[in-house]
Design a protein around this motif. Sequence first.
Motif, mmCIF file in Angstrom:
data_model
loop_
_atom_site.group_PDB
_atom_site.id
_atom_site.type_symbol
_atom_site.label_atom_id
_atom_site.label_comp_id
_atom_site.label_asym_id
_atom_site.label_seq_id
_atom_site.Cartn_x
_atom_site.Cartn_y
_atom_site.Cartn_z
ATOM 1 N N SER A 292 26.034 -2.476 44.447
ATOM 2 C CA SER A 292 25.942 -3.488 43.386
ATOM 3 C C SER A 292 27.461 -4.216 43.780
ATOM 4 C CB SER A 292 26.107 -2.582 42.237
ATOM 5 O OG SER A 292 27.025 -1.623 41.867
ATOM 6 N N GLU A 293 27.658 -5.455 43.811
ATOM 7 C CA GLU A 293 28.780 -6.138 43.535
ATOM 8 C C GLU A 293 29.718 -5.350 42.511
ATOM 9 O OE1 GLU A 293 30.510 -9.909 41.161
ATOM 10 O OE2 GLU A 293 28.480 -9.894 41.646
ATOM 11 N N ALA A 294 29.556 -4.535 41.566
ATOM 12 C CA ALA A 294 30.312 -4.287 40.246
ATOM 13 C C ALA A 294 30.809 -3.437 41.266
ATOM 14 C CB ALA A 294 30.166 -3.299 38.273
ATOM 15 N N ILE A 295 30.508 -2.140 41.697
ATOM 16 C CA ILE A 295 31.156 -0.660 42.379
ATOM 17 C C ILE A 295 31.837 -1.252 43.527
ATOM 18 C CG2 ILE A 295 30.394 0.962 43.629
ATOM 19 C CD1 ILE A 295 30.418 1.135 40.348
ATOM 20 N N GLN A 296 31.547 -1.779 44.626
ATOM 21 C CA GLN A 296 32.000 -2.991 45.950
ATOM 22 C C GLN A 296 33.255 -3.357 45.928
ATOM 23 O OE1 GLN A 296 29.650 -3.820 49.028
ATOM 24 N NE2 GLN A 296 30.139 -1.727 49.106
ATOM 25 N N LYS A 297 33.611 -4.112 44.237
ATOM 26 C CA LYS A 297 35.065 -4.013 44.173
ATOM 27 C C LYS A 297 35.469 -3.701 43.714
ATOM 28 C CE LYS A 297 33.274 -8.655 42.400
ATOM 29 N NZ LYS A 297 33.668 -9.913 40.720
ATOM 30 N N THR A 298 35.177 -2.241 43.352
ATOM 31 C CA THR A 298 36.278 -1.410 42.671
ATOM 32 C C THR A 298 35.879 0.113 42.756
ATOM 33 O OG1 THR A 298 34.704 -0.698 40.618
ATOM 34 C CG2 THR A 298 35.688 -2.273 40.581
ATOM 35 N N VAL A 299 34.470 0.985 42.430
ATOM 36 C CA VAL A 299 34.386 2.430 43.169
ATOM 37 C C VAL A 299 35.237 2.325 44.372
ATOM 38 C CG1 VAL A 299 33.993 4.148 42.972
ATOM 39 C CG2 VAL A 299 34.060 2.934 40.767
ATOM 40 N N PHE A 300 34.181 1.804 45.063
ATOM 41 C CA PHE A 300 34.367 2.009 46.820
ATOM 42 C C PHE A 300 35.321 1.291 47.157
ATOM 43 C CE2 PHE A 300 33.165 -0.307 50.545
ATOM 44 C CZ PHE A 300 32.229 1.328 51.076
ATOM 45 N N PHE A 301 36.030 0.412 46.606
ATOM 46 C CA PHE A 301 37.299 -0.679 46.902
ATOM 47 C C PHE A 301 38.433 0.496 46.969
ATOM 48 C CE2 PHE A 301 41.113 -3.420 46.224
ATOM 49 C CZ PHE A 301 41.421 -3.631 47.169
ATOM 50 N N GLN A 306 36.061 -0.541 52.570
ATOM 51 C CA GLN A 306 36.085 -1.814 52.695
ATOM 52 C C GLN A 306 35.328 -2.925 51.941
ATOM 53 O OE1 GLN A 306 38.543 -2.828 56.172
ATOM 54 N NE2 GLN A 306 36.987 -4.333 57.464
ATOM 55 N N PRO A 307 35.102 -3.290 51.493
ATOM 56 C CA PRO A 307 33.403 -3.653 51.461
ATOM 57 C C PRO A 307 32.301 -4.619 51.714
ATOM 58 C CG PRO A 307 35.272 -4.605 49.096
ATOM 59 C CD PRO A 307 35.984 -4.116 50.416
ATOM 60 N N GLY A 308 31.614 -4.760 51.497
ATOM 61 C CA GLY A 308 30.026 -5.714 52.537
ATOM 62 C C GLY A 308 29.666 -6.446 51.871
ATOM 63 N N HIS A 309 30.270 -6.699 49.958
ATOM 64 C CA HIS A 309 29.634 -7.512 49.859
ATOM 65 C C HIS A 309 31.015 -9.092 49.222
ATOM 66 C CE1 HIS A 309 27.981 -9.727 45.947
ATOM 67 N NE2 HIS A 309 26.592 -9.015 45.428
ATOM 68 N N ARG A 310 30.328 -10.402 49.563
ATOM 69 C CA ARG A 310 30.889 -11.087 49.503
ATOM 70 C C ARG A 310 31.838 -11.702 48.405
ATOM 71 N NH1 ARG A 310 30.979 -15.061 53.413
ATOM 72 N NH2 ARG A 310 31.965 -17.182 52.921
ATOM 73 N N LYS A 311 31.184 -10.879 47.071
ATOM 74 C CA LYS A 311 31.979 -11.378 46.240
ATOM 75 C C LYS A 311 32.944 -10.377 45.508
ATOM 76 C CE LYS A 311 28.427 -13.715 43.479
ATOM 77 N NZ LYS A 311 27.074 -13.885 42.165
ATOM 78 N N ALA A 312 33.096 -9.101 46.571
ATOM 79 C CA ALA A 312 33.907 -8.056 47.255
ATOM 80 C C ALA A 312 35.653 -9.454 47.633
ATOM 81 C CB ALA A 312 34.333 -6.990 47.143
ATOM 82 N N TRP A 313 35.124 -10.213 48.616
ATOM 83 C CA TRP A 313 35.749 -10.487 49.590
ATOM 84 C C TRP A 313 36.360 -11.845 49.059
ATOM 85 C CZ3 TRP A 313 37.050 -9.283 54.828
ATOM 86 C CH2 TRP A 313 35.642 -8.631 55.667
ATOM 87 N N THR A 314 35.913 -11.904 47.640
ATOM 88 C CA THR A 314 36.731 -13.480 46.968
ATOM 89 C C THR A 314 37.684 -13.329 46.022
ATOM 90 O OG1 THR A 314 34.742 -13.970 46.230
ATOM 91 C CG2 THR A 314 35.959 -15.486 48.242
ATOM 92 N N ASP A 315 37.285 -11.322 45.888
ATOM 93 C CA ASP A 315 38.157 -11.488 44.171
ATOM 94 C C ASP A 315 39.538 -11.237 43.780
ATOM 95 O OD1 ASP A 315 37.432 -9.984 41.982
ATOM 96 O OD2 ASP A 315 38.546 -8.181 42.621
#
Length: 383
Positions: A292-301, A306-315
């Motif tokens: 999920s976008e929310a977890i990719q940007k936070t807990v995972f990162f 190194q997230p796979g969700h694009r919105k984590a790359w532009t965050d």
Amino acid sequence: MESQPIKLKGITWNHSRGFTSMVATAQRFSELNPNVEITWEKRSLQAFADEPIDELAKRYDLLVIDHPWAGFAGKTKVILPLDEYLPKAFIADLAENTVGHSHVSYSSNGHQYALAIDAATPVASSRPDILEAKGLKLPTNYDELLALAKKGLVVMPGIPQDTLMNFYMMCCNLGEEVCVSKEHVVSQEIGIKALQMLRALAVEMDPAMYDWNPIKVYEAMTLTDNYAYCPWAYGYTNYSRNGYARKLLHFHDMIEINGVGAISTLGGTGLAVSAQSKEIETAMKYLEYVGSEAIQKTVFFDGGGQPGHRKAWTDEYTNSITADYFKNTLPGLDRAFLRPRYNGHMYFQDRAGAPIRNYLMNGGDELALLQQLNALYLKSLEI
């Protein structure tokens, strides 16, 4: 009476990017679902690239895999087609928010066999402090890179796997994708030129690099002050974060080759579920959480991922912690070449790097080397 705990076992690879990110998500998922216990184990980066997933699928519910296994998975059905289990809207969101070809890299035979939870391709990295102290600028093209290499400040990974990926990159930039023809890996003209360009660089570098994967390159760049620039190695955002390494690396888009930005060979990792898992429903819930976008940007990162969700790359948050790692390298990921994923390609990938590495180390007959690669390639097509 308390219900029996649900236990899931996962296998990933041995680096903070691959391991602590998954442990962090598993820990939080278990806190949110107290009857679920997820244990992650790890294996070396080389085993991650080489070990057949059919063996792992017998022992683990959750597998972090390399995308060239997608073709094998499509044929053998050892991991589950996620599109048959996960919500369509969730899969559509990941497809829409892919980084380069990351999402489609795990699809085969019309099915999605893993979630692209981690996106990577070779990118450039530097020690800004060393370049500044020596009054040097980042190279922008092959000639400038060669001039910097002649000063002894450039390094790249030289193990067989990475050498092969760099060969693919050079061929792509000279105008030809590899392993497309049924007769040869690449045409003689392009193949010879790609080999010669790589060797011209390699002879200027520390021979220690022939035993180094990207992680060892980054450790050498941060633990010593011997190297100021790496033109291409699979990126690791960890080395751009305060406290992780002795000296911070900055990551960049790559040089231009043949008038366009380097087209490197896509990597990254995907999260898959074994067809033999007894807890498919829980496993799928966990996949939806991790992807999920929310977890990719936070807990995972935050766990080193190194997230796979694009919105984590532009965050703004992820970029503020990594010296803009994600924004700086995203163009390179969007250009990256999706390497072949036909069923037999792993046979070729496992064997083609060593002869190229040997040529970079010792020189030799480029035409004879291409013929050797072609023989391996034709054999791989029969598998």
